[in-house]
Design an enzyme around this catalytic site. Sequence first.
Site: not given
Ligand code: DAK
Length: 256
Positions: A62, A107, A110, A130
């Site tokens: 997300a 997500g 998921e 998460e």
């Molecule tokens: N959200 C927003 N932007 C993201 C992102 C994300 N999840 N993942 C990557 N980006 C963006 C980065 O901010 C960056 O943007 P700029 O800085 O260039 O503007 C760009 O994508 C490239 O990312 P990186 O520079 O970080 O790229 P790397 O290759 O260095 O790293 C990475 C890749 C995938 C390891 C890293 O980007 C990362 O850790 N990203 C976050 C992954 C993450 O934590 N995902 C889980 C999110 S939580 C719910 C239902 C579902 C959910 C929540 C609630 N309810 C029913 C209430 C779901 C929650 C989630 O999914």
Amino acid sequence: MYIELQRDERVALLTIDRPEALNAMNVEMLNELSVAIEQTEDDDEVRALVITGRGKAFIAGADIAHMQGFSPQQAKEWSELGQSTVGKIESMKKPVIAAVNGYALGGGTELAMACDIRVASDRAVFGQPEVKLGMIAGFGGTQRLTRLVGPGMAKEMLFTGDHYDAEAALRMGLVNKVVPADELLPYCLDMAKRIASRGTLAVRLSKEAVNHGRDMDLEKALHLEATLYAVVFSTDEPCEGCGAFLEKREPKWTSS
Ligand code: DAK
């Protein structure tokens, strides 16, 4: 537009298209995804769907920036939208293959788990990070992951938030197969074409039997299977399938 939907004969290909943010999901994307799923379900020509991501991610979860400032009401609406979109994929009558091309985090893992079959590129990365953000998986991760890989492995992933490469995902049963990155889409599209060439109703009812039977006790689930077996025989598909085999020709299915 965050979703691209293409069709090649009986197979649809849906590409998540927000590569600059690693295909992170926001409200607009989920709304478009929901519409694309409905269109695919309603299109009588389509017999199977492949979902993939553009660039180096399948879906990196997300959109974190989007979630940070949620009010409780926005969080509830987001939760309902996410769960209903993922639920639409899982309950589609048509088979869905996730072609996991890269990061599938939160997500992303998921959404892949709501698909019927998961094939990973050797560059794919899975995880439920998460907890690193102070939240729990909310698009069904705690439940579908447990059913797919068992409670021990699911808890490890959900508690640590660690990343798992494609081979680790294969070992734990999260994906069906790992293929080299450049072979991923051809492999998945070929599998989708093979599925599309099988008895239309037979494939659909096989999915229904697995999806609805898995939470029943064996006796009830076998009763469901026998009932669906009878449903197939209320159509001409078995007659056509058996006839085609005996006459050494390709079957011609009539149902859509
Ligand atoms: N959200 C927003 N932007 C993201 C992102 C994300 N999840 N993942 C990557 N980006 C963006 C980065 O901010 C960056 O943007 P700029 O800085 O260039 O503007 C760009 O994508 C490239 O990312 P990186 O520079 O970080 O790229 P790397 O290759 O260095 O790293 C990475 C890749 C995938 C390891 C890293 O980007 C990362 O850790 N990203 C976050 C992954 C993450 O934590 N995902 C889980 C999110 S939580 C719910 C239902 C579902 C959910 C929540 C609630 N309810 C029913 C209430 C779901 C929650 C989630 O999914």
